[in-house]
Design an enzyme around this catalytic site. Structure first.
Site, PDB file in Angstrom:
ATOM      1  N   LYS A   1     -11.909  -2.040   6.506  1.00  0.00           N
ATOM      2  CA  LYS A   1     -11.080  -2.918   7.401  1.00  0.00           C
ATOM      3  C   LYS A   1     -11.663  -2.901   8.739  1.00  0.00           C
ATOM      4  O   LYS A   1     -11.950  -3.941   9.452  1.00  0.00           O
ATOM      5  CB  LYS A   1      -9.682  -2.352   7.434  1.00  0.00           C
ATOM      6  CG  LYS A   1      -8.901  -2.125   6.045  1.00  0.00           C
ATOM      7  CD  LYS A   1      -9.085  -3.324   5.184  1.00  0.00           C
ATOM      8  CE  LYS A   1      -8.936  -3.128   3.578  1.00  0.00           C
ATOM      9  NZ  LYS A   1      -7.502  -2.494   3.340  1.00  0.00           N
TER      10      LYS A   1
ATOM     11  N   TRP B   1       0.772  -1.226  -0.006  1.00  0.00           N
ATOM     12  CA  TRP B   1       0.172   0.111   0.082  1.00  0.00           C
ATOM     13  C   TRP B   1       0.944   1.331   0.034  1.00  0.00           C
ATOM     14  O   TRP B   1       0.318   2.173  -0.760  1.00  0.00           O
ATOM     15  CB  TRP B   1      -1.170  -0.208   1.183  1.00  0.00           C
ATOM     16  CG  TRP B   1      -1.940  -1.213   1.055  1.00  0.00           C
ATOM     17  CD1 TRP B   1      -2.012  -2.215   1.942  1.00  0.00           C
ATOM     18  CD2 TRP B   1      -2.862  -1.259   0.041  1.00  0.00           C
ATOM     19  NE1 TRP B   1      -3.170  -3.099   1.635  1.00  0.00           N
ATOM     20  CE2 TRP B   1      -3.645  -2.493   0.350  1.00  0.00           C
ATOM     21  CE3 TRP B   1      -3.145  -0.493  -0.939  1.00  0.00           C
ATOM     22  CZ2 TRP B   1      -4.808  -2.918  -0.399  1.00  0.00           C
ATOM     23  CZ3 TRP B   1      -4.412  -0.943  -1.870  1.00  0.00           C
ATOM     24  CH2 TRP B   1      -5.014  -2.148  -1.442  1.00  0.00           C
TER      25      TRP B   1
ATOM     26  N   ASP C   1      -1.463   6.427   6.517  1.00  0.00           N
ATOM     27  CA  ASP C   1      -2.705   5.630   6.142  1.00  0.00           C
ATOM     28  C   ASP C   1      -2.829   4.474   7.132  1.00  0.00           C
ATOM     29  O   ASP C   1      -2.097   3.566   7.553  1.00  0.00           O
ATOM     30  CB  ASP C   1      -2.213   4.789   4.814  1.00  0.00           C
ATOM     31  CG  ASP C   1      -3.016   3.830   4.333  1.00  0.00           C
ATOM     32  OD1 ASP C   1      -4.099   3.467   4.862  1.00  0.00           O
ATOM     33  OD2 ASP C   1      -2.969   3.194   3.253  1.00  0.00           O
TER      34      ASP C   1
HETATM   35  C1  LIG Z   1      -7.051  -1.779   1.916  1.00  0.00           C
HETATM   36  C2  LIG Z   1      -6.167  -0.970   2.171  1.00  0.00           C
HETATM   37  C3  LIG Z   1      -6.136   0.247   1.171  1.00  0.00           C
HETATM   38  C4  LIG Z   1      -6.633   0.244  -0.139  1.00  0.00           C
HETATM   39  O1  LIG Z   1      -8.294   0.400   0.277  1.00  0.00           O
HETATM   40  P1  LIG Z   1      -9.172   0.840  -0.947  1.00  0.00           P
HETATM   41  O2  LIG Z   1     -10.452   1.418  -0.301  1.00  0.00           O
HETATM   42  O3  LIG Z   1      -9.649  -0.629  -1.514  1.00  0.00           O
HETATM   43  O4  LIG Z   1      -8.743   1.884  -1.951  1.00  0.00           O
HETATM   44  C5  LIG Z   1      -4.960   1.190   1.418  1.00  0.00           C
HETATM   45  N1  LIG Z   1      -4.249   0.985   2.428  1.00  0.00           N
HETATM   46  C6  LIG Z   1      -4.261  -0.027   3.247  1.00  0.00           C
HETATM   47  C7  LIG Z   1      -3.377  -0.029   4.617  1.00  0.00           C
HETATM   48  C8  LIG Z   1      -5.331  -0.829   2.974  1.00  0.00           C
HETATM   49  O5  LIG Z   1      -5.170  -1.821   4.131  1.00  0.00           O
END
Ligand SMILES: *Cc1c(COP(=O)(O)O)cnc(C)c1O
Length: 360
Positions: free
Chosen positions: A195, A101, A171
């Site tokens: 998540k 990511w 993030d």
């Molecule tokens: C799942 C995830 C993403 C991507 O998320 P989307 O909503 O599918 O764009 C980005 N960063 C992390 C840490 C993730 O776990």
């Protein structure tokens, strides 16, 4: 109805209480005669839902006055572009690459300016977090970027990087609200909801107000400007209203459970059961360095693709689903987010123990 224990990395398990309440309100939201999906996003009822969600989140995290909470769309991946578009004033940013990511965010950053990789753990397939105490932060960097919990690899920062005065962008998708967090240490936190807090597509962004300006990169779409979202209180266009409603219920659920300290305690207790088992197992091995273990995502392997596949299949037959690891890691991964009950982890470990004995 037969609910399984869902160990998916995302979209992931949600609290059963939340789902039941949403189900009850599906056709008639608290006497409105219609459901939240059918409701105007400009109505009083939805305004209440949005404000309550924001307030509960603010209370949970202790978000100070000088930060703005926004609900935005496009998933966490959209933020990989929105971040540089809004924050790259000097067109320079530093990225710490600890997994897929962060790597994707770096690649997106490169579209908009000079995005530097100042540290990485790719040399050991992202099984650790590099030393971030004294990094070569660029003189004119607009921000330092991290992915704080690596969903795919199962690592987590135990200390935030020394950004040498630069803004920290994080993030937090796969760890959001899993434990207390000092918001004041960040310029921007964002998290995809699927998540730990709600339905996919929803993103929560918490940004320091002085970073919300008109001074964005030329060509930044109106929708992607933080200023647009902040000025319109996340209602510039039709938001993912149902998603916000579910996130709000999850925030409330966390409050009712006792808040983030309590979440942390529960999450530590759950993770301990699984990690303790892995540490004594002769069949299963955790794939990351102990020091950097995530409380949320736990990848492990057996050393045999055949046994891995057998394990995943038999686990499924036992009501323990979505344990297949990410395709880049292989093996297994158990995601044990806030909503995964302790009993689910115990069931998993009991099953692992049985499987180990049967396949010795
Ligand atoms: C799942 C995830 C993403 C991507 O998320 P989307 O909503 O599918 O764009 C980005 N960063 C992390 C840490 C993730 O776990």
């Amino acid at each position: 109805m037969n609910r399984v224990y869902n160990f998916a990395a995302g979209p992931a398990v949600l609290p059963e209480e939340v789902l039941r309440e949403a189900a009850e309100e599906m056709l008639d939201y608290r006497g409105c005669g219609l459901g939240v999906m059918e409701m105007s996003h400009r109505s009083k009822d939805f305004e209440r839902i949005l404000q309550d969600a924001k307030q509960d989140l603010t209370d949970l995290l202790g978000i100070p006055e000088n930060y703005q909470v926004m609900f935005v769309q496009g998933g966490a991946s959209q933020q990989f572009a929105a971040v540089p578009m809004n924050l790259m004033k000097n067109k320079v940013a530093d990225y710490i690459v600890t997994g897929q990511w962060a790597k994707k965010a770096l690649a997106e950053g490169k579209i908009y300016g000079q995005a530097n990789k100042i540290a990485s753990s790719e040399d050991k397939t992202f099984t650790y977090i590099p030393d971030v105490s004294d990094l070569p932060v660029s003189e004119n960097a607009d921000y330092v970027y991290i992915c704080e919990n690596n969903t795919i690899y199962g690592t987590k920062y135990k200390e935030l990087p020394n950004t040498k005065g630069k803004i920290l962008v994080s993030d937090q998708s796969s760890m959001f609200l899993s434990e207390p967090c000092d918001v004041t240490r960040y310029g921007l936190i964002f998290a995809g909801a699927q998540k730990n807090v709600g339905p996919a597509g929803n993103v929560i962004a918490i940004i320091r107000k002085d970073l919300i300006t008109e001074d964005v990169l030329p060509g930044t779409p109106t929708m992607l400007k933080y200023k647009t979202q902040a000025d319109n209180d996340s209602l510039y266009n039709t938001p993912n209203a149902y998603g916000i409603y579910i996130c709000g219920k999850v925030f409330r659920w966390i409050r009712e459970m006792g808040g983030l300290e309590e979440m942390k305690k529960r999450n530590e207790k759950k993770a301990k059961v699984l990690y303790d088992f892995l540490d004594q197992s002769k069949l299963f091995v955790g794939t990351v360095e102990k020091e950097y273990r995530s409380l949320m995502n736990v990848p492990f392997i057996t050393g045999s693709d055949e046994l891995n596949a057998k394990f995943i299949e038999e686990a499924k037959q036992n009501g323990l689903v979505q344990l297949k690891g990410h395709r880049t890691v292989g093996g297994m991964r158990a995601s044990i987010y806030n909503a995964m009950p302790y009993e689910g982890v115990v069931k998993l470990v009991e099953f692992m123990d049985r499987f180990e004995k049967e396949n010795a």
